[in-house]
Write a protein that holds these residues in place. Structure first.
Motif, PDB file in Angstrom:
ATOM      1  N   ALA A  75      41.426  34.456  29.870  1.00  0.00           N
ATOM      2  CA  ALA A  75      42.769  35.038  29.794  1.00  0.00           C
ATOM      3  C   ALA A  75      42.694  36.559  29.710  1.00  0.00           C
ATOM      4  O   ALA A  75      43.483  37.272  30.354  1.00  0.00           O
ATOM      5  CB  ALA A  75      43.513  34.482  28.583  1.00  0.00           C
ATOM      6  N   ALA A  76      41.734  37.068  28.949  1.00  0.00           N
ATOM      7  CA  ALA A  76      41.587  38.519  28.799  1.00  0.00           C
ATOM      8  C   ALA A  76      41.200  39.182  30.109  1.00  0.00           C
ATOM      9  O   ALA A  76      41.770  40.218  30.492  1.00  0.00           O
ATOM     10  CB  ALA A  76      40.555  38.831  27.715  1.00  0.00           C
ATOM     11  N   LEU A  77      40.228  38.603  30.838  1.00  0.00           N
ATOM     12  CA  LEU A  77      39.811  39.235  32.096  1.00  0.00           C
ATOM     13  C   LEU A  77      40.897  39.120  33.164  1.00  0.00           C
ATOM     14  O   LEU A  77      41.045  40.013  34.009  1.00  0.00           O
ATOM     15  CB  LEU A  77      38.474  38.665  32.581  1.00  0.00           C
ATOM     16  CG  LEU A  77      38.385  37.231  33.096  1.00  0.00           C
ATOM     17  CD1 LEU A  77      38.665  37.158  34.591  1.00  0.00           C
ATOM     18  CD2 LEU A  77      36.979  36.676  32.832  1.00  0.00           C
ATOM     19  N   THR A  78      41.683  38.041  33.124  1.00  0.00           N
ATOM     20  CA  THR A  78      42.804  37.911  34.067  1.00  0.00           C
ATOM     21  C   THR A  78      43.872  38.960  33.770  1.00  0.00           C
ATOM     22  O   THR A  78      44.396  39.608  34.684  1.00  0.00           O
ATOM     23  CB  THR A  78      43.415  36.504  33.982  1.00  0.00           C
ATOM     24  OG1 THR A  78      42.411  35.531  34.302  1.00  0.00           O
ATOM     25  CG2 THR A  78      44.576  36.360  34.954  1.00  0.00           C
ATOM     26  N   LEU A  79      44.182  39.136  32.487  1.00  0.00           N
ATOM     27  CA  LEU A  79      45.192  40.121  32.088  1.00  0.00           C
ATOM     28  C   LEU A  79      44.725  41.541  32.419  1.00  0.00           C
ATOM     29  O   LEU A  79      45.465  42.337  32.997  1.00  0.00           O
ATOM     30  CB  LEU A  79      45.483  39.991  30.598  1.00  0.00           C
ATOM     31  CG  LEU A  79      46.465  41.013  29.997  1.00  0.00           C
ATOM     32  CD1 LEU A  79      47.845  40.854  30.617  1.00  0.00           C
ATOM     33  CD2 LEU A  79      46.538  40.863  28.483  1.00  0.00           C
ATOM     34  N   LEU A  80      43.465  41.852  32.075  1.00  0.00           N
ATOM     35  CA  LEU A  80      42.955  43.206  32.278  1.00  0.00           C
ATOM     36  C   LEU A  80      42.713  43.498  33.754  1.00  0.00           C
ATOM     37  O   LEU A  80      43.170  44.511  34.288  1.00  0.00           O
ATOM     38  CB  LEU A  80      41.657  43.402  31.485  1.00  0.00           C
ATOM     39  CG  LEU A  80      41.800  43.473  29.965  1.00  0.00           C
ATOM     40  CD1 LEU A  80      40.433  43.415  29.301  1.00  0.00           C
ATOM     41  CD2 LEU A  80      42.536  44.737  29.563  1.00  0.00           C
ATOM     42  N   GLY A  81      41.966  42.602  34.413  1.00  0.00           N
ATOM     43  CA  GLY A  81      41.585  42.866  35.799  1.00  0.00           C
ATOM     44  C   GLY A  81      42.666  42.566  36.811  1.00  0.00           C
ATOM     45  O   GLY A  81      42.719  43.205  37.872  1.00  0.00           O
ATOM     46  N   LEU A 163      38.967  51.440  33.189  1.00  0.00           N
ATOM     47  CA  LEU A 163      38.440  50.858  31.953  1.00  0.00           C
ATOM     48  C   LEU A 163      38.751  49.366  31.894  1.00  0.00           C
ATOM     49  O   LEU A 163      37.891  48.556  31.497  1.00  0.00           O
ATOM     50  CB  LEU A 163      39.048  51.567  30.737  1.00  0.00           C
ATOM     51  CG  LEU A 163      38.661  51.009  29.363  1.00  0.00           C
ATOM     52  CD1 LEU A 163      37.157  51.076  29.148  1.00  0.00           C
ATOM     53  CD2 LEU A 163      39.397  51.760  28.249  1.00  0.00           C
ATOM     54  N   ALA A 164      39.958  48.996  32.300  1.00  0.00           N
ATOM     55  CA  ALA A 164      40.324  47.572  32.329  1.00  0.00           C
ATOM     56  C   ALA A 164      39.398  46.800  33.254  1.00  0.00           C
ATOM     57  O   ALA A 164      38.938  45.698  32.917  1.00  0.00           O
ATOM     58  CB  ALA A 164      41.779  47.415  32.780  1.00  0.00           C
ATOM     59  N   TRP A 165      39.080  47.365  34.422  1.00  0.00           N
ATOM     60  CA  TRP A 165      38.180  46.685  35.353  1.00  0.00           C
ATOM     61  C   TRP A 165      36.741  46.682  34.843  1.00  0.00           C
ATOM     62  O   TRP A 165      36.001  45.736  35.089  1.00  0.00           O
ATOM     63  CB  TRP A 165      38.264  47.355  36.728  1.00  0.00           C
ATOM     64  CG  TRP A 165      39.557  47.045  37.427  1.00  0.00           C
ATOM     65  CD1 TRP A 165      40.244  45.873  37.400  1.00  0.00           C
ATOM     66  CD2 TRP A 165      40.319  47.936  38.252  1.00  0.00           C
ATOM     67  NE1 TRP A 165      41.393  45.970  38.155  1.00  0.00           N
ATOM     68  CE2 TRP A 165      41.459  47.212  38.692  1.00  0.00           C
ATOM     69  CE3 TRP A 165      40.153  49.255  38.672  1.00  0.00           C
ATOM     70  CZ2 TRP A 165      42.425  47.787  39.527  1.00  0.00           C
ATOM     71  CZ3 TRP A 165      41.115  49.815  39.493  1.00  0.00           C
ATOM     72  CH2 TRP A 165      42.229  49.087  39.909  1.00  0.00           C
ATOM     73  N   GLY A 166      36.339  47.736  34.119  1.00  0.00           N
ATOM     74  CA  GLY A 166      35.004  47.747  33.540  1.00  0.00           C
ATOM     75  C   GLY A 166      34.836  46.658  32.501  1.00  0.00           C
ATOM     76  O   GLY A 166      33.806  45.964  32.454  1.00  0.00           O
ATOM     77  N   ILE A 167      35.858  46.474  31.646  1.00  0.00           N
ATOM     78  CA  ILE A 167      35.823  45.390  30.661  1.00  0.00           C
ATOM     79  C   ILE A 167      35.872  44.040  31.368  1.00  0.00           C
ATOM     80  O   ILE A 167      35.157  43.096  31.008  1.00  0.00           O
ATOM     81  CB  ILE A 167      36.991  45.524  29.670  1.00  0.00           C
ATOM     82  CG1 ILE A 167      36.882  46.848  28.898  1.00  0.00           C
ATOM     83  CG2 ILE A 167      37.017  44.348  28.700  1.00  0.00           C
ATOM     84  CD1 ILE A 167      38.088  47.148  28.027  1.00  0.00           C
ATOM     85  N   ASP A 168      36.715  43.944  32.393  1.00  0.00           N
ATOM     86  CA  ASP A 168      36.829  42.720  33.195  1.00  0.00           C
ATOM     87  C   ASP A 168      35.466  42.328  33.770  1.00  0.00           C
ATOM     88  O   ASP A 168      35.063  41.158  33.707  1.00  0.00           O
ATOM     89  CB  ASP A 168      37.852  42.953  34.317  1.00  0.00           C
ATOM     90  CG  ASP A 168      37.859  41.861  35.373  1.00  0.00           C
ATOM     91  OD1 ASP A 168      37.362  40.750  35.098  1.00  0.00           O
ATOM     92  OD2 ASP A 168      38.347  42.120  36.477  1.00  0.00           O
ATOM     93  N   ASN A 169      34.736  43.291  34.324  1.00  0.00           N
ATOM     94  CA  ASN A 169      33.427  42.994  34.914  1.00  0.00           C
ATOM     95  C   ASN A 169      32.465  42.425  33.875  1.00  0.00           C
ATOM     96  O   ASN A 169      31.712  41.480  34.151  1.00  0.00           O
ATOM     97  CB  ASN A 169      32.827  44.262  35.527  1.00  0.00           C
ATOM     98  CG  ASN A 169      33.573  44.706  36.766  1.00  0.00           C
ATOM     99  OD1 ASN A 169      34.191  43.898  37.457  1.00  0.00           O
ATOM    100  ND2 ASN A 169      33.537  46.004  37.049  1.00  0.00           N
ATOM    101  N   ASN A 170      32.475  42.996  32.679  1.00  0.00           N
ATOM    102  CA  ASN A 170      31.557  42.522  31.646  1.00  0.00           C
ATOM    103  C   ASN A 170      31.993  41.177  31.076  1.00  0.00           C
ATOM    104  O   ASN A 170      31.149  40.332  30.759  1.00  0.00           O
ATOM    105  CB  ASN A 170      31.443  43.571  30.542  1.00  0.00           C
ATOM    106  CG  ASN A 170      30.514  44.711  30.920  1.00  0.00           C
ATOM    107  OD1 ASN A 170      29.305  44.622  30.752  1.00  0.00           O
ATOM    108  ND2 ASN A 170      31.068  45.784  31.462  1.00  0.00           N
ATOM    109  N   LEU A 171      33.304  40.950  30.940  1.00  0.00           N
ATOM    110  CA  LEU A 171      33.777  39.632  30.521  1.00  0.00           C
ATOM    111  C   LEU A 171      33.432  38.584  31.573  1.00  0.00           C
ATOM    112  O   LEU A 171      33.041  37.457  31.242  1.00  0.00           O
ATOM    113  CB  LEU A 171      35.285  39.665  30.284  1.00  0.00           C
ATOM    114  CG  LEU A 171      35.784  40.353  29.014  1.00  0.00           C
ATOM    115  CD1 LEU A 171      37.309  40.433  29.018  1.00  0.00           C
ATOM    116  CD2 LEU A 171      35.304  39.608  27.771  1.00  0.00           C
ATOM    117  N   SER A 172      33.574  38.961  32.850  1.00  0.00           N
ATOM    118  CA  SER A 172      33.228  38.038  33.929  1.00  0.00           C
ATOM    119  C   SER A 172      31.755  37.682  33.878  1.00  0.00           C
ATOM    120  O   SER A 172      31.359  36.534  34.134  1.00  0.00           O
ATOM    121  CB  SER A 172      33.565  38.666  35.290  1.00  0.00           C
ATOM    122  OG  SER A 172      34.961  38.877  35.419  1.00  0.00           O
TER     123      SER A 172
END
Length: 359
Positions: A75-81, A163-172
């Motif tokens: 849910a977090a990576l979907t929301l952020l990315g 930053l949102a995509w950077g966090i998304d990449n690491n969550l992914s």
């Protein structure tokens, strides 16, 4: 980690960058045909349709499905990315010149690398850092390296998006041991449906039908298949090395614009090509090998067994039901929960999930 897995991850990462890089100049040709929200929703809608189609033809039985414990991260990576990143990007683009926006978008690779190395315990040696520096320098050169006309508000929005995509990449990356098709589909659908619904509720203009079909096709390849391949790269390489390979996307887009869209050739493109080629070659030739220790680890994911001797990380006993329908005298892939015992050895590896040790 098998050396073939490393090559598979590198090819998947480069292919993801190629598809995403080609999509950017194509999207730029139709940005005036509808609102930013409707266009983004259609792109992710195309991604969803492509991934649902892939699921029909790809065997997912040898994959570990997303579990209840994975839903918060998904849910977090979907929301952020899929939501925060695109919305912040659209708002930032409206406030900044194109050159400034292109330069600031390179922060995605920087944020991804920093989070992976500082928080994710990924290791990136001197050759990897040099490779990252060369590819990011090439991307900066392609974006003209100018912040002329930039303002604090617009710059902050672009920085928030990256930053949102950077966090998304690491969550992914943390979820990459799960079924990548399932993760990519949930992410694409979770991004497209709210954006399309919001665009309709707010009365945003939608493109004409031919352009809508084109956007669905661009989204299918540049977002859907690209996200899937990127997850495969994250699984085999880790987020830091994936970020280096994905940094080649701007060069792919510039080259595509030059050859297909007949845009003017610039000296920057030639220099950037040399820098990027050197950076990617350094990463492809990297051989990080040393004596290291594996602690006890229990998890579930897709892995390969070979009766003639295969991956030493996955030499474990099986319950009879785990081998049901499997020819155990032949190499095979399957997925189940298993425990890794303590192991000490030396072999070429990268910072995938099994190799987050100290150096």
């Amino acid at each position: 980690m098998a050396w073939s897995s490393l090559r598979r991850g590198q090819l998947a990462g480069l292919a993801a960058a190629v598809l995403f890089g080609i999509s950017a100049p194509l999207i730029s040709t139709v940005t005036g045909s509808g609102s930013a929200l409707s266009i983004a929703g259609l792109l992710y809608g195309g991604a969803t349709l492509a991934l649902l189609t892939v699921r029909l033809f790809r065997d997912t039985e040898a994959e570990t499905s997303v579990g209840r414990q994975d839903w918060p991260a998904l849910a977090a990576l979907t929301l952020l990315g899929g939501v925060v990143g695109p919305v912040a990007l659209v708002m930032g683009l409206a406030r900044l010149p194109a050159a400034s926006s292109s330069l600031l978008l390179n922060l995605e690779a920087v944020f991804t690398l920093a989070i992976a190395v500082l928080l994710g315990r990924e290791h990136l040696g001197r050759r990897g850092l040099l490779s990252a520096g060369l590819t990011i320098a090439a991307a900066v050169l392609l974006s003209e390296g100018s912040l002329s006309g930039a303002n604090a508000g617009g710059s902050a929005l672009i920085a928030l998006a990256t930053l949102a995509w950077g966090i998304d990449n690491n969550l992914s990356q943390s979820l990459s041991l799960r079924n990548p098709i399932q993760i990519a589909t949930c992410k694409a659908a979770g991004a497209s449906l709210p954006m399309l619904a919001l665009a309709l509720l707010l009365g945003h203009p939608f493109p004409a039908l031919p352009v809508m079909l084109a956007l669905l096709a661009i989204g299918a390849l540049g977002y859907g298949i690209s996200i899937w391949l990127d997850l495969l790269a994250l699984r085999d390489l880790g987020a830091a090395r994936e970020a280096v390979l994905f940094s080649t996307a701007p060069f792919v887009g510039a080259l595509f614009s030059l050859v297909i869209l007949r845009e003017a050739f610039t000296p920057q493109l030639l220099v950037a090509a040399g820098l990027m080629a050197a950076g990617v070659l350094l990463l492809l030739l990297e051989q990080h090998s040393h004596w290291h220790r594996h602690d006890v680890l229990r998890h579930a994911h897709r892995h390969r067994h070979d009766p003639l001797g295969g991956d030493p990380h996955h030499e474990h006993r099986h319950q009879p039901e785990e081998l049901e329908g499997v020819a155990a005298d032949q190499p095979f892939w399957h997925a189940h929960e298993h425990c890794h015992g303590e192991l000490e050895h030396a072999h070429p590896h990268v910072s995938d999930t099994h190799h987050r040790h100290r150096h």
